[in-house]
Design a protein around this motif. Structure first.
Motif, PDB file in Angstrom:
ATOM      1  N   ALA A   2       0.832  -1.206   0.000  1.00 46.60           N
ATOM      2  CA  ALA A   2       0.000   0.000   0.000  1.00 46.60           C
ATOM      3  C   ALA A   2       0.867   1.256   0.000  1.00 46.60           C
ATOM      4  O   ALA A   2       0.498   2.260  -0.614  1.00 46.60           O
ATOM      5  N   ILE A   3       2.018   1.189   0.679  1.00 46.77           N
ATOM      6  CA  ILE A   3       2.907   2.348   0.717  1.00 46.77           C
ATOM      7  C   ILE A   3       3.448   2.643  -0.681  1.00 46.77           C
ATOM      8  O   ILE A   3       3.485   3.793  -1.108  1.00 46.77           O
ATOM      9  N   GLY A   9       0.951   6.704  -6.791  1.00 45.12           N
ATOM     10  CA  GLY A   9      -0.168   7.614  -6.999  1.00 45.12           C
ATOM     11  C   GLY A   9       0.234   9.064  -6.810  1.00 45.12           C
ATOM     12  O   GLY A   9      -0.169   9.941  -7.578  1.00 45.12           O
ATOM     13  N   LEU A  10       1.033   9.321  -5.792  1.00 42.51           N
ATOM     14  CA  LEU A  10       1.495  10.687  -5.528  1.00 42.51           C
ATOM     15  C   LEU A  10       2.376  11.206  -6.664  1.00 42.51           C
ATOM     16  O   LEU A  10       2.222  12.342  -7.103  1.00 42.51           O
ATOM     17  N   VAL A  96      -4.348   6.703  -5.148  1.00 36.47           N
ATOM     18  CA  VAL A  96      -4.034   7.141  -3.788  1.00 36.47           C
ATOM     19  C   VAL A  96      -5.185   6.789  -2.849  1.00 36.47           C
ATOM     20  O   VAL A  96      -4.962   6.283  -1.744  1.00 36.47           O
ATOM     21  N   GLN A  97      -6.412   7.018  -3.277  1.00 36.81           N
ATOM     22  CA  GLN A  97      -7.580   6.723  -2.443  1.00 36.81           C
ATOM     23  C   GLN A  97      -7.670   5.216  -2.152  1.00 36.81           C
ATOM     24  O   GLN A  97      -7.902   4.816  -1.007  1.00 36.81           O
ATOM     25  N   ALA A  98      -7.481   4.373  -3.168  1.00 41.00           N
ATOM     26  CA  ALA A  98      -7.542   2.926  -2.967  1.00 41.00           C
ATOM     27  C   ALA A  98      -6.421   2.454  -2.047  1.00 41.00           C
ATOM     28  O   ALA A  98      -6.639   1.606  -1.167  1.00 41.00           O
ATOM     29  N   ALA A  99      -5.219   2.989  -2.221  1.00 39.76           N
ATOM     30  CA  ALA A  99      -4.095   2.605  -1.363  1.00 39.76           C
ATOM     31  C   ALA A  99      -4.345   3.044   0.077  1.00 39.76           C
ATOM     32  O   ALA A  99      -4.030   2.309   1.017  1.00 39.76           O
ATOM     33  N   THR A 105      -7.351  -0.518   6.191  1.00 37.61           N
ATOM     34  CA  THR A 105      -7.846  -1.854   6.504  1.00 37.61           C
ATOM     35  C   THR A 105      -6.747  -2.685   7.152  1.00 37.61           C
ATOM     36  O   THR A 105      -6.996  -3.414   8.123  1.00 37.61           O
ATOM     37  N   LEU A 106      -5.535  -2.588   6.626  1.00 36.05           N
ATOM     38  CA  LEU A 106      -4.421  -3.336   7.226  1.00 36.05           C
ATOM     39  C   LEU A 106      -4.155  -2.889   8.655  1.00 36.05           C
ATOM     40  O   LEU A 106      -3.883  -3.703   9.546  1.00 36.05           O
ATOM     41  N   LEU A 107      -4.248  -1.593   8.909  1.00 39.55           N
ATOM     42  CA  LEU A 107      -4.047  -1.071  10.259  1.00 39.55           C
ATOM     43  C   LEU A 107      -5.151  -1.529  11.183  1.00 39.55           C
ATOM     44  O   LEU A 107      -4.903  -1.840  12.360  1.00 39.55           O
ATOM     45  N   ASP A 108      -6.384  -1.584  10.698  1.00 36.29           N
ATOM     46  CA  ASP A 108      -7.499  -2.060  11.511  1.00 36.29           C
ATOM     47  C   ASP A 108      -7.330  -3.533  11.863  1.00 36.29           C
ATOM     48  O   ASP A 108      -7.647  -3.952  12.977  1.00 36.29           O
ATOM     49  N   ILE A 109      -6.827  -4.323  10.921  1.00 36.79           N
ATOM     50  CA  ILE A 109      -6.607  -5.754  11.179  1.00 36.79           C
ATOM     51  C   ILE A 109      -5.525  -5.945  12.233  1.00 36.79           C
ATOM     52  O   ILE A 109      -5.643  -6.784  13.119  1.00 36.79           O
TER      53      ILE A 109
END
Length: 111
Positions: A2-3, A9-10, A96-99, A105-109
């Motif tokens: 994701a990073i 994207g940036l 960028v929005q999708a990433a 989501t990964l942080l929530d998991i």
């Protein structure tokens, strides 16, 4: 993962923004005598994309279009390029929005 998507994207956002600026500059100087239009050239880099700006690449185009505007700028090409760069900017914003969503989501998991 994701990073790196955020970074790609940036870089796409920045490159398309810079290319839009080039076309805006060309259109703003449409009636300027002897103005040398610039061209944005996209290049792939390890971190995404980048733009280099050149005026030498448009010398032939300016000579061909000398009758259309005092500056050698082709308004139709500038408008078309602007639409393409806007679409590229919008696409990069979606990356960028999708990433960002995936990273959230990964942080929530993990939490």
């Amino acid at each position: 993962m994701a990073i790196s998507a955020l970074q790609a994207g940036l870089s796409g956002l920045q490159s398309n923004q810079q290319a839009l600026g080039v076309e805006a500059h060309n259109v703003a100087n449409l009636s300027t005598q002897n103005f040398q239009p610039q061209q944005a050239n996209f290049q792939e880099t390890p971190g995404g994309t980048s733009v280099t700006i050149s005026s030498a690449a448009r010398d032939l185009s300016a000579a061909d279009n000398a009758g259309s505007a005092p500056s050698g700028t082709d308004p139709a090409s500038s408008i078309t390029n602007s639409l393409v760069y806007k679409a590229g900017f919008d696409l990069s914003a979606k990356v960028v929005q999708a990433a960002d969503e995936r990273l959230g989501t990964l942080l929530d998991i993990k939490a």
